[in-house]
Design an enzyme around this catalytic site. Structure first.
Site, PDB file in Angstrom:
ATOM      1  N   ARG A 172       0.912  -1.321   0.003  1.00 23.78           N
ATOM      2  CA  ARG A 172      -0.046   0.091  -0.066  1.00 23.78           C
ATOM      3  C   ARG A 172       0.862   1.208  -0.050  1.00 23.78           C
ATOM      4  NH1 ARG A 172      -3.309  -2.746  -1.728  1.00 23.78           N
ATOM      5  NH2 ARG A 172      -5.413  -3.498  -0.892  1.00 23.78           N
ATOM      6  N   HIS A 202       0.208  -0.261 -10.266  1.00 23.26           N
ATOM      7  CA  HIS A 202      -0.710  -1.174  -9.274  1.00 23.26           C
ATOM      8  C   HIS A 202      -1.063  -2.571 -10.241  1.00 23.26           C
ATOM      9  CE1 HIS A 202      -3.655  -1.014  -5.816  1.00 23.26           C
ATOM     10  NE2 HIS A 202      -3.268  -2.087  -5.984  1.00 23.26           N
TER      11      HIS A 202
END
Length: 309
Positions: free
Chosen positions: A224, A272
């Site tokens: 994250r 991502h």
């Protein structure tokens, strides 16, 4: 008939409708799967936090909310959510993460960039150490962290793992707590971040943690974005204390075009993609949880609301 609401963006419905129906059939579940239901008729919600559903109050008979993603930080704090919440843990997501992490660890370990990016006629003699001499630390020993640790151990890397709670896992030097964190990063020639995004994990990699890392270490973050203090990392990269950072996740996504990570010579940005939920395998996980709910068995992968994951 089991009423299952698919609450996600339209493109997700187009991707998941067929795999979900197939998975329900494999479990012999009689399911009415739709993108719209009267809320009081819904038995289960298949959910993506970036969709339009934010108020769970009307879903009075809903037995569980089944998240399509591993991350639940965008929904776990929703005060209207009283139903059990399950996060996504599936083979495809885990295997994808293992492959991405292993690939980038080997890239930095072997010094591949010197050859891939250095095609300028200069004969560069660089012999990397063996894996046994390159220490890897993984912050986060959940499903993904543990799978990556096992893969890297299999390649010969010594692996240290840090978690918020004490763990004892064969083949891994397991540490926990603040003192354990400092020890874990101090031996990290390669630091891999696979912690969840919570208030307790924000800026885990701050200026102190970076200073504690060995000179010339590498950072790999597929976890994250908020795990890293971006300003502190940029300073450590500028000084050369951190040799390179490969980053797949960011505080703002997509990463803004003017962000300094894009142009920094010691940073690799990936969009991502470290691990994406695969519809076929994820649908089987959802079907299994619905089968469990109908049979009165415990749900898989329930979120601890207090911990945030």
């Amino acid at each position: 008939m089991i009423n299952v609401l698919f609450a996600a963006k339209t493109e997700r419905w187009n991707t998941y409708e067929t795999p979900l129906r197939t998975a329900f059939a494999e479990q012999d579940l009689e399911v009415d799967l739709r993108t719209e239901f009267p809320p009081e008729d819904v038995d289960y919600i298949v959910y993506a936090p970036n969709g339009d559903l934010h108020d769970f109050t009307p879903f009075t008979r809903c037995k569980a909310v089944l998240n399509l993603w591993a991350g639940v930080e965008d929904v776990v704090g929703n005060q209207t959510l009283s139903q059990p919440l399950a996060r996504m843990v599936d083979y495809g997501l885990t295997q994808g993460m293992v492959e991405w992490v292993t690939g980038h660890t080997l890239r930095h370990h072997l010094g591949m960039d010197q050859h891939i990016l250095g095609q300028d006629g200069e004969w560069r003699s660089f012999v990397p150490p063996l894996a046994e001499d390159r220490r890897v630390t993984i912050l986060g020993l959940g499903t993904l962290g543990l799978a990556c640790a096992k893969a890297l151990i299999g390649l010969g890397f010594p692996v240290t793992g840090w978690s918020r709670t004490a763990k004892d896992i064969e083949g891994i030097t397991c540490l926990n707590g603040p003192d354990g964190l400092r020890e874990a990063v101090s031996t990290a020639d390669v630091l891999i971040l696979l912690l969840p995004n919570t208030a307790a994990t924000e800026n885990t990699v701050d200026s102190q943690a970076l200073a504690d890392m060995p000179e010339g270490a590498f950072i790999i973050n597929p976890g994250r974005g908020p795990l890293i203090d971006d300003d502190a990392l940029l300073m450590a990269l500028d000084s050369g204390h951190i040799a390179h950072a490969t980053l797949d996740v960011f505080r703002i996504e997509p990463l803004p075009a003017d962000h300094p990570y894009w142009s920094h010579p010691r940073v690799t940005v990936t969009p991502h993609i470290a691990s994406e939920t695969r519809p076929s395998s994820a649908s089987r996980v959802i079907a299994e949880n619905i089968r469990r709910g109908q049979s009165g068995e415990p749900f898989l992968h329930l979120v601890d609301r207090g911990a945030g994951y």
